[in-house]
Motif scaffolding. Structure first.
Motif, PDB file in Angstrom:
ATOM      1  N   THR A 280     -27.238  -1.926 -12.063  1.00  0.00           N
ATOM      2  CA  THR A 280     -27.450  -1.145 -10.847  1.00  0.00           C
ATOM      3  C   THR A 280     -26.559  -1.608  -9.704  1.00  0.00           C
ATOM      4  N   ILE A 281     -26.408  -2.914  -9.511  1.00  0.00           N
ATOM      5  CA  ILE A 281     -25.610  -3.420  -8.392  1.00  0.00           C
ATOM      6  C   ILE A 281     -24.154  -2.962  -8.485  1.00  0.00           C
ATOM      7  N   PRO A 282     -23.482  -3.119  -9.640  1.00  0.00           N
ATOM      8  CA  PRO A 282     -22.111  -2.577  -9.714  1.00  0.00           C
ATOM      9  C   PRO A 282     -22.051  -1.074  -9.492  1.00  0.00           C
ATOM     10  N   ILE A 283     -23.035  -0.332 -10.023  1.00  0.00           N
ATOM     11  CA  ILE A 283     -23.030   1.122  -9.846  1.00  0.00           C
ATOM     12  C   ILE A 283     -23.115   1.474  -8.366  1.00  0.00           C
ATOM     13  N   LEU A 284     -24.016   0.823  -7.640  1.00  0.00           N
ATOM     14  CA  LEU A 284     -24.168   1.109  -6.217  1.00  0.00           C
ATOM     15  C   LEU A 284     -22.953   0.648  -5.423  1.00  0.00           C
ATOM     16  N   ALA A 285     -22.377  -0.482  -5.810  1.00  0.00           N
ATOM     17  CA  ALA A 285     -21.175  -0.957  -5.107  1.00  0.00           C
ATOM     18  C   ALA A 285     -20.028   0.026  -5.275  1.00  0.00           C
ATOM     19  N   PHE A 286     -19.850   0.532  -6.498  1.00  0.00           N
ATOM     20  CA  PHE A 286     -18.772   1.485  -6.758  1.00  0.00           C
ATOM     21  C   PHE A 286     -18.999   2.796  -6.021  1.00  0.00           C
ATOM     22  N   ALA A 287     -20.281   3.127  -5.752  1.00  0.00           N
ATOM     23  CA  ALA A 287     -20.598   4.397  -5.087  1.00  0.00           C
ATOM     24  C   ALA A 287     -20.088   4.443  -3.651  1.00  0.00           C
ATOM     25  N   PHE A 288     -19.788   3.273  -3.059  1.00  0.00           N
ATOM     26  CA  PHE A 288     -19.335   3.242  -1.664  1.00  0.00           C
ATOM     27  C   PHE A 288     -17.854   2.876  -1.534  1.00  0.00           C
ATOM     28  N   VAL A 289     -17.104   2.928  -2.633  1.00  0.00           N
ATOM     29  CA  VAL A 289     -15.675   2.609  -2.551  1.00  0.00           C
ATOM     30  C   VAL A 289     -14.937   3.741  -1.842  1.00  0.00           C
ATOM     31  N   CYS A 290     -14.347   3.434  -0.695  1.00  0.00           N
ATOM     32  CA  CYS A 290     -13.538   4.408   0.041  1.00  0.00           C
ATOM     33  C   CYS A 290     -12.404   3.697   0.779  1.00  0.00           C
ATOM     34  N   HIS A 291     -12.239   2.417   0.525  1.00  0.00           N
ATOM     35  CA  HIS A 291     -11.386   1.572   1.347  1.00  0.00           C
ATOM     36  C   HIS A 291      -9.897   1.905   1.279  1.00  0.00           C
ATOM     37  N   PRO A 292      -9.370   2.389   0.145  1.00  0.00           N
ATOM     38  CA  PRO A 292      -7.956   2.798   0.179  1.00  0.00           C
ATOM     39  C   PRO A 292      -7.697   3.954   1.141  1.00  0.00           C
ATOM     40  N   GLU A 293      -8.717   4.782   1.416  1.00  0.00           N
ATOM     41  CA  GLU A 293      -8.535   5.927   2.300  1.00  0.00           C
ATOM     42  C   GLU A 293      -8.754   5.584   3.769  1.00  0.00           C
ATOM     43  N   VAL A 294      -9.316   4.407   4.056  1.00  0.00           N
ATOM     44  CA  VAL A 294      -9.685   4.077   5.437  1.00  0.00           C
ATOM     45  C   VAL A 294      -8.476   4.032   6.358  1.00  0.00           C
ATOM     46  N   LEU A 295      -7.445   3.282   5.984  1.00  0.00           N
ATOM     47  CA  LEU A 295      -6.279   3.141   6.862  1.00  0.00           C
ATOM     48  C   LEU A 295      -5.455   4.421   6.975  1.00  0.00           C
ATOM     49  N   PRO A 296      -5.249   5.188   5.884  1.00  0.00           N
ATOM     50  CA  PRO A 296      -4.584   6.489   6.076  1.00  0.00           C
ATOM     51  C   PRO A 296      -5.344   7.417   7.022  1.00  0.00           C
ATOM     52  N   ILE A 297      -6.670   7.435   6.919  1.00  0.00           N
ATOM     53  CA  ILE A 297      -7.470   8.264   7.828  1.00  0.00           C
ATOM     54  C   ILE A 297      -7.381   7.710   9.245  1.00  0.00           C
ATOM     55  N   TYR A 298      -7.379   6.388   9.374  1.00  0.00           N
ATOM     56  CA  TYR A 298      -7.239   5.735  10.679  1.00  0.00           C
ATOM     57  C   TYR A 298      -5.915   6.118  11.329  1.00  0.00           C
ATOM     58  N   THR A 299      -4.865   6.150  10.519  1.00  0.00           N
ATOM     59  CA  THR A 299      -3.544   6.492  11.034  1.00  0.00           C
ATOM     60  C   THR A 299      -3.515   7.890  11.629  1.00  0.00           C
ATOM     61  N   ILE A 379      -2.854   6.852  -3.551  1.00  0.00           N
ATOM     62  CA  ILE A 379      -1.983   6.441  -4.655  1.00  0.00           C
ATOM     63  C   ILE A 379      -0.525   6.727  -4.300  1.00  0.00           C
ATOM     64  N   ARG A 380      -0.273   7.909  -3.758  1.00  0.00           N
ATOM     65  CA  ARG A 380       1.096   8.260  -3.376  1.00  0.00           C
ATOM     66  C   ARG A 380       1.605   7.328  -2.287  1.00  0.00           C
ATOM     67  N   ARG A 381       0.750   7.009  -1.317  1.00  0.00           N
ATOM     68  CA  ARG A 381       1.166   6.087  -0.258  1.00  0.00           C
ATOM     69  C   ARG A 381       1.482   4.711  -0.838  1.00  0.00           C
ATOM     70  N   ALA A 382       0.652   4.259  -1.784  1.00  0.00           N
ATOM     71  CA  ALA A 382       0.885   2.948  -2.400  1.00  0.00           C
ATOM     72  C   ALA A 382       2.202   2.925  -3.166  1.00  0.00           C
ATOM     73  N   LEU A 383       2.479   3.993  -3.913  1.00  0.00           N
ATOM     74  CA  LEU A 383       3.735   4.056  -4.666  1.00  0.00           C
ATOM     75  C   LEU A 383       4.939   4.126  -3.734  1.00  0.00           C
ATOM     76  N   GLN A 384       4.813   4.848  -2.623  1.00  0.00           N
ATOM     77  CA  GLN A 384       5.911   4.913  -1.667  1.00  0.00           C
ATOM     78  C   GLN A 384       6.153   3.551  -1.018  1.00  0.00           C
ATOM     79  N   GLN A 385       5.070   2.842  -0.682  1.00  0.00           N
ATOM     80  CA  GLN A 385       5.216   1.511  -0.091  1.00  0.00           C
ATOM     81  C   GLN A 385       5.834   0.534  -1.084  1.00  0.00           C
ATOM     82  N   LEU A 386       5.524   0.736  -2.364  1.00  0.00           N
ATOM     83  CA  LEU A 386       5.982  -0.203  -3.380  1.00  0.00           C
ATOM     84  C   LEU A 386       7.411   0.104  -3.849  1.00  0.00           C
ATOM     85  N   LEU A 387       7.713   1.384  -4.064  1.00  0.00           N
ATOM     86  CA  LEU A 387       8.992   1.772  -4.645  1.00  0.00           C
ATOM     87  C   LEU A 387      10.029   2.214  -3.615  1.00  0.00           C
ATOM     88  N   PHE A 388       9.572   2.774  -2.490  1.00  0.00           N
ATOM     89  CA  PHE A 388      10.504   3.301  -1.490  1.00  0.00           C
ATOM     90  C   PHE A 388      10.165   2.785  -0.090  1.00  0.00           C
TER      91      PHE A 388
END
Length: 495
Positions: A280-299, A379-388
Motif C-alpha cells: 500500500t505505501i508504494p502504491i500511495l507514494a506513486f499516486a502523488f508523483v508529479c515532480h518532473p512537471e513541477v518546474l516546467p509548470i512553475y516556469t 521527457i522532451r525537456r529532459a532529452l533536450q537538456q541532455l542531448l541539445f
C-alpha cells in the motif's frame, strides 16, 4: 565619475542578475556545466532584487493560476486511482487515511524543497538542478530517471486504452462476443489515438496550453467519482450475481462471481494487516508523483514566485487527496472484501452492460488519453537538456522528439505482452527518487552553507527525507522480488 560607475553597476545587475565581483558565482559550482547553464541563462538570482523581476529571466510565463493547478492536478492523477479501494481493503479505513494523509503531506514538502532549491539558483529544469548539485553526472541521472518514469506512465495509460477501448466499442455496438474486426483490435486503436489525439496535443509549444484539456480530464475523473458514490447506494452486498445474470458473459462464471460468503464479507474493517498491506505505501507514494512537471509548470506560471507556485501545488495535492480518499472510501464500502485491484472490473461483474459504468469507462479513457501529452512534456525537456543543451527552440526538434517518444511507447505497448514486472522495477526505483531522494539531496547540496549550515534543522530534515526515499526503494524492490519468487513457485514460474 562616481555616478557613472554606479549607473554602470546597476545596469550590470539588471542585465546579468548578479552583482559585479559576486563571489557566489566563482566557487566552482558550475564546473563543466557552466557553458550550458550560462547559455540557457539560468544563473544565480540576486539576493536583493526588485519585486518586478521575474523568477526566470529567459522566459515570461503566461499561464494563469487555475490552469497551472489543472495541469499539476492532471499530472498527479493517474490510473492508480482505480486500485485505491483495493488498497483500502488491505489496510482498513483508519490506516489507509493515515497513510494517504502522510504521503500527501510528504509530497507537498518535497515540492517545497524543489521550489526552494530552484529559487536560490534561478533554475527552471529538474535536470539543471542535478547539474548544479553534482555536475554533469547529476544532470544525466536526473534526466534518465524522469524519462524512465514518465515513459512507464505513458505506457500504462496506453495499456488502459489498448484493453478498455475495444470493450467500450464492443458494448456500444451491442456485440455479446468479441468479433475479429480491425476496430476491435487494441493495437490498431492505440496507434489511431496516438496519431489523432495525443500527437497534436503533444506538439504544442508550451505546457500551459494543455490547461484546458487537463481541466476536461479532471472533469472526467470527477464524473468517475460521482458514479462511484452513486453506485454505493445501488449495489447490494454481497454481490447479487443473479440480479443481472442475463447480461453476464460466459467469461464470468459463477465460480468467479460468487465466492464463499463469510460473516464479515460486508463489514467495513477499520484496521487490518495482511500479506498485501505492505504494497500500500508504494502504491500511495506513486499516486502523488508529479515532480518532473513541477518546474516546467512553475516556469510557465504568470508572475512566478515560490509562494505562488507552492499554492498551486498545495491546491493540486489537496484536491487529489480529497478525490483519492473519496474514491477509495465509497469504492470499498460498495464491495468491501470483494473489491478487485482494478475497480471497474468489479463493477463489470455486477452488470457488464451497465450504461453508467460504460460511460465511466469512456470518461476514464478520455482522462488517461489527455494525460499522456502532459507526461510527455517533461521527457522532451529532459532529452533536450541532455542531448541539445543551450540550443534555441526548434520546431523540427520539438516535433521529432514527440513523434519518436510516441513511436517507442506504442512499440513497447504492442509487442511486450506483460510488462508488469518492468513497470514494477521502474516504479520502485524512479518514484522514490523523484519524490524523496533527489529533492532532499538537491536541497542539501544547492542551498549555500552561509544561508543554511549543514547541521541546520532544514538540511537535516531534507537529508532524513532522502534517506526515507532509500528505505521506500529497498522495501518496494524487496516486495517485488518476493512476489516473483512466491508467484514463480505457485504458478510454475509465470505471470
Amino acid at each position: 565619475m562616481e555616478l557613472q560607475k554606479l549607473s554602470k553597476m546597476e545596469s550590470e545587475v539588471s542585465v546579468n542578475g548578479t552583482l559585479p565581483g559576486d563571489l557566489s558565482a566563482d566557487k566552482g559550482t558550475l564546473d563543466d556545466g557552466e557553458d550550458s547553464v550560462a547559455t540557457e541563462r539560468e544563473e544565480f538570482l540576486p539576493q536583493q532584487n526588485s519585486k518586478k523581476q521575474t523568477q526566470f529571466t529567459d522566459f515570461e510565463g503566461k499561464t494563469s493560476f487555475g490552469m497551472s493547478a489543472f495541469n499539476l492536478s492532471n499530472a498527479i492523477m493517474g490510473s492508480g486511482i482505480l486500485g485505491l479501494a483495493y488498497a483500502m481493503s488491505n489496510t482498513g479505513i483508519i490506516l489507509f487515511v493515515f497513510l494517504l494523509l502522510c504521503i500527501a503531506i510528504l509530497s507537498g514538502y518535497s515540492i517545497h524543497l524543489l521550489l526552494k532549491s530552484a529559487g536560490v539558483v534561478g533554475i527552471r529544469a529538474y535536470e539543471q538542478l542535478g547539474m548544479r548539485a553534482f555536475g554533469h553526472p547529476g544532470k544525466v541521472v536526473a534526466a534518465l530517471i524522469i524519462s524512465m518514469h514518465n515513459i512507464g506512465a505513458m505506457s500504462s495509460y496506453l495499456f488502459i486504452v489498448k484493453y478498455e477501448l475495444p470493450l467500450v466499442i464492443q458494448a456500444f455496438m451491442g456485440l455479446i462476443e468479441k468479433k475479429e474486426f480491425w476496430y476491435l483490435n487494441g493495437n490498431y486503436l492505440i496507434i489511431i489515438v496516438s496519431i489523432f489525439i495525443i500527437l497534436p496535443l503533444a506538439l504544442m509549444k508550451q505546457l500551459g496550453y494543455l490547461g484546458y484539456t487537463s481541466g476536461f480530464s479532471l472533469t472526467c475523473m470527477v464524473f468517475f467519482l460521482i458514479s462511484v458514490i452513486y453506485k454505493k447506494f445501488h449495489i447490494p452486498c454481497p454481490l447479487n450475481v443473479t440480479m443481472h445474470h442475463e447480461h453476464v458473459n460466459q467469461t464470468y462464471s459463477n465460480v468467479s462471481l460468487t465466492s464463499v460468503i463469510d460473516d464479515d464479507t460486508c463489514l467495513a474493517k477499520l484496521f487490518t494487516v495482511n500479506t498485501q498491506t505492505a504494497y500500500t505505501i508504494p502504491i500511495l507514494a506513486f499516486a502523488f508523483v508529479c515532480h518532473p512537471e513541477v518546474l516546467p509548470i512553475y516556469t510557465e506560471l504568470r508572475s512566478p514566485t515560490k509562494k505562488r507556485m507552492q499554492n498551486v501545488a498545495n491546491v493540486s495535492v489537496l484536491a487529489m487527496f480529497i478525490m483519492y480518499l473519496s474514491t477509495a472510501v465509497f469504492g470499498y464500502l460498495t464491495f468491501y472484501g470483494q473489491v478487485e485491484s482494478e475497480m471497474l472490473h468489479t463493477y463489470s461483474k455486477v452488470d457488464p452492460l451497465d450504461t453508467l459504468i460504460l460511460c465511466v469507462r469512456v470518461a476514464v479513457l478520455v482522462a488517461v488519453t489527455l494525460t499522456v501529452p502532459v507526461v510527455l512534456f517533461p521527457i522532451r525537456r529532459a532529452l533536450q537538456q541532455l542531448l541539445f543543451p543551450g540550443k534555441q527552440f526548434s520546431w523540427i526538434r520539438h516535433i521529432a522528439i514527440a513523434i519518436s517518444l510516441l513511436v517507442f511507447v506504442n512499440i513497447l505497448v504492442i509487442f511486450v505482452p506483460n510488462i508488469r514486472d518492468i513497470f514494477g522495477i521502474i516504479g520502485a526505483t524512479s518514484a522514490p527518487s523523484l519524490i524523496f531522494i533527489l529533492p532532499g539531496v538537491f536541497y542539501v547540496r544547492i542551498i549555500p552553507e552561509e544561508k543554511e549550515p549543514m547541521l541546520s534543522r532544514s538540511k537535516i530534515m531534507a537529508a532524513c527525507f532522502a534517506a526515507l526515499g532509500f528505505i521506500f526503494m529497498i522495501m518496494s524492490l524487496t516486495f517485488i522480488i518476493v512476489d516473483w519468487v512466491t508467484t514463480g513457485k505457485s504458478s510454475g514460474g509465470g505471470h
